[in-house]
Write an enzyme that holds these catalytic residues in place. Structure first.
Site, short mmCIF file in Angstrom:
data_model
loop_
_atom_site.label_atom_id
_atom_site.label_comp_id
_atom_site.label_asym_id
_atom_site.label_seq_id
_atom_site.Cartn_x
_atom_site.Cartn_y
_atom_site.Cartn_z
N CYS A 46 -0.09 4.15 1.80
CA CYS A 46 -0.47 5.10 2.86
C CYS A 46 0.65 5.38 3.86
O CYS A 46 0.72 6.46 4.45
CB CYS A 46 -1.72 4.61 3.58
SG CYS A 46 -1.59 2.96 4.25
N SER A 56 -6.14 -4.56 14.11
CA SER A 56 -5.58 -3.95 15.32
C SER A 56 -6.65 -3.61 16.35
O SER A 56 -6.46 -3.81 17.56
CB SER A 56 -4.83 -2.68 14.93
OG SER A 56 -5.70 -1.78 14.24
N LYS A 75 -12.40 -5.42 1.94
CA LYS A 75 -11.81 -4.60 3.02
C LYS A 75 -12.71 -3.39 3.23
O LYS A 75 -12.93 -2.61 2.30
CB LYS A 75 -10.41 -4.17 2.65
CG LYS A 75 -9.83 -3.17 3.62
CD LYS A 75 -8.40 -2.85 3.28
CE LYS A 75 -7.82 -1.88 4.28
NZ LYS A 75 -6.40 -1.61 4.00
N HIS A 115 -3.05 8.87 2.35
CA HIS A 115 -4.04 8.04 1.67
C HIS A 115 -3.36 6.87 0.95
O HIS A 115 -2.14 6.88 0.75
CB HIS A 115 -4.86 8.89 0.70
CG HIS A 115 -5.96 9.66 1.39
ND1 HIS A 115 -7.18 9.11 1.67
CD2 HIS A 115 -5.99 10.92 1.88
CE1 HIS A 115 -7.95 10.00 2.29
NE2 HIS A 115 -7.23 11.11 2.44
N CYS A 116 -4.21 5.89 0.52
CA CYS A 116 -3.66 4.66 -0.05
C CYS A 116 -3.39 4.77 -1.55
O CYS A 116 -2.99 3.80 -2.18
CB CYS A 116 -4.62 3.50 0.22
SG CYS A 116 -4.98 3.27 1.98
N ARG A 128 -11.24 7.16 4.08
CA ARG A 128 -11.01 6.20 3.01
C ARG A 128 -12.31 5.63 2.45
O ARG A 128 -12.32 4.58 1.82
CB ARG A 128 -10.07 5.10 3.50
CG ARG A 128 -8.69 5.67 3.79
CD ARG A 128 -7.67 4.70 4.24
NE ARG A 128 -6.37 5.38 4.35
CZ ARG A 128 -5.42 5.01 5.19
NH1 ARG A 128 -5.61 3.96 5.96
NH2 ARG A 128 -4.30 5.67 5.27
N ARG A 172 -3.15 2.50 12.55
CA ARG A 172 -2.74 3.77 11.95
C ARG A 172 -1.80 4.54 12.87
O ARG A 172 -0.91 5.24 12.43
CB ARG A 172 -3.99 4.60 11.60
CG ARG A 172 -4.79 3.95 10.48
CD ARG A 172 -6.07 4.68 10.14
NE ARG A 172 -6.79 3.97 9.07
CZ ARG A 172 -8.01 4.32 8.65
NH1 ARG A 172 -8.64 5.35 9.20
NH2 ARG A 172 -8.60 3.65 7.69
N LYS A 221 -11.64 -8.27 5.65
CA LYS A 221 -10.99 -7.48 6.70
C LYS A 221 -11.85 -6.27 7.04
O LYS A 221 -12.31 -5.57 6.15
CB LYS A 221 -9.65 -7.00 6.18
CG LYS A 221 -8.96 -6.03 7.06
CD LYS A 221 -7.75 -5.47 6.35
CE LYS A 221 -7.00 -4.54 7.23
NZ LYS A 221 -5.94 -3.87 6.50
N CYS A 248 0.86 -1.18 0.00
CA CYS A 248 0.00 0.00 0.00
C CYS A 248 0.90 1.24 0.00
O CYS A 248 2.11 1.15 0.22
CB CYS A 248 -0.93 0.03 1.21
SG CYS A 248 -2.25 1.24 1.00
O1 PB1 Z 1 -4.48 -4.14 11.92
C1 PB1 Z 1 -5.03 -3.29 11.20
O2 PB1 Z 1 -5.82 -2.43 11.62
C2 PB1 Z 1 -4.70 -3.34 9.72
C3 PB1 Z 1 -4.90 -2.00 9.03
C4 PB1 Z 1 -4.70 -2.12 7.54
C5 PB1 Z 1 -3.41 -2.80 7.16
N1 PB1 Z 1 -3.52 -3.42 5.89
C6 PB1 Z 1 -4.94 -0.82 6.86
C7 PB1 Z 1 -6.11 -0.10 7.37
C8 PB1 Z 1 -6.20 1.38 7.14
O3 PB1 Z 1 -5.40 2.11 7.71
O4 PB1 Z 1 -7.09 1.77 6.39
C9 PB1 Z 1 -3.85 -0.16 6.13
C10 PB1 Z 1 -4.30 0.28 4.75
N2 PB1 Z 1 -3.35 0.21 3.75
#
Ligand code: PB1
Length: 337
Positions: free
Chosen positions: A129, A289, A209, A136-137, A231, A219, A262, A127
């Site tokens: 971000c 997380s 996602k 942003h992504c 997002r 984050r 996710k 990604c």
């Molecule tokens: O553990 C987590 O919260 C994972 C977060 C995830 C990682 N792929 C993303 C979520 C976000 O910040 O929108 C990162 C996006 N690239």
């Protein structure tokens, strides 16, 4: 499109590695083979092991300490990790230039891990971000009609495919696009194929996602929060199962080797639907997380027993149909499974 470049005909990328072969068999209960451990790797030029306040027990690691951290986990049976880069020294730019620089911590640590742990399956989150100045992504363009900036899907997937190739050429077994841009899976598969890596690097797509409130601790950990807005224009609305199923089908059709849902617990219905709709596909789920922090804070308050709660959450993911679980609880689970 010729057969040599048709990404749907590339199956070797889904089973060239022993752990990938395990992922191809229905993993219906918690096992060492089903677990992927997320790791934060920083660009610190001195040894660093840094607590992450928002993720009790999780840390950011500099490249040079990661082998020592992982050795005991690999000896206990760790089969796979997924790497997230976190930069402080390197510069964040509008087009994420540090994402695939030779100084990027993920680019630097992949060959070290490949050499130290030949059997460990190395996945890389893919990604922008963590490397964009705006957080942003994707990459922005200006709308001439309104002077508003918007995520430019084509520019974004062009950049994401460059980063995917760099990680693959550095030795990643799996690239995992978490950006949610339209068409990035097919574009990445094509980039890998034309560069001779189409059968040697798997694509684990973050397909369903959602624009979730459960990513907050991550984050904080990855310093990747958007500097403005949110997002919601590229991560799925939590109200829409239909969009999730269309996103999953699109990624399967574009040649994904693994599809992912996710977050996990709040979306078990989508896991079940994905399992039923795509019985031939390995299905992954990410215990994000916020799910990890929620359980840890509750356990620390004495609400319930950690092992029972974590095992029950894992069983729920597999009961819903997941084969693979990405979880921050993996080190804890290595002693339990
Ligand atoms: O553990 C987590 O919260 C994972 C977060 C995830 C990682 N792929 C993303 C979520 C976000 O910040 O929108 C990162 C996006 N690239």
């Amino acid at each position: 499109m010729s057969a040599s470049t048709n990404q749907n005909l590339r199956l070797h990328s889904g089973f060239f590695h022993p752990t990938l072969r395990k992922w191809q068999s229905r993993l219906t209960s918690p096992s060492l083979d089903s677990l992927i451990y997320p790791l934060f790797v920083t660009d610190s030029d001195t040894p660093l092991v840094e607590q992450i306040e928002s993720l009790p027990g999780q840390k950011r690691y500099s490249v040079d300490v990661l082998v020592d951290l992982l050795r005991p986990l690999v000896e206990k049976g760790l089969k796979s990790v997924i790497l997230f880069g976190v930069i402080n020294r390197l510069t964040k730019t509008a087009d994420a230039l540090s994402a695939d620089s030779d100084e990027n911590p993920v680019v630097k640590v992949i060959p070290i891990l490949r050499k130290s742990f030949p059997d460990l399956l190395i996945c890389c989150d893919l990604c922008l971000c963590a490397y964009t100045s705006h957080g942003h992504c994707g990459i922005f363009s200006e709308d001439p009609n309104s002077n508003e900036s918007y995520i430019d899907n084509q520019k974004s997937i062009d950049r994401i495919t460059e980063v995917a190739l760099k990680y693959a050429q550095s030795g990643a077994h799996v690239v995992a696009p978490s950006d949610m841009m339209d068409g990035r899976v097919g574009a990445i598969k094509q980039k890998l194929i034309v560069n001779g890596l189409g059968s040697r690097v798997a694509v684990m797509a973050y397909s369903a996602k959602f624009a979730s409130s459960f990513y907050g601790p991550f984050r904080d950990a990855a310093k990747s929060a958007p500097s403005f807005g949110d997002r919601s224009t590229y991560q799925l609305p939590c109200t829409s199962a239909g969009l999730a199923m269309r996103a999953l089908k699109r990624d399967v059709d574009e040649g994904a080797d693994v599809i992912m849902i996710k977050p996990g617990m709040p979306y078990l219905d989508i896991v079940r639907s994905a399992r039923d709709r795509f019985p031939d596909m390995p299905v992954a789920v990410y215990q994000v997380s916020g799910e990890y922090a929620m359980l840890m804070h509750a356990v620390n308050k004495g609400t319930f027993d950690l092992e029972k709660a974590v095992m029950e959450s894992l069983i729920a993911f597999h009961r819903a149909g997941a084969d693979i679980v990405i979880s921050y609880f993996v080190p804890f689970l290595l002693d339990k499974l």
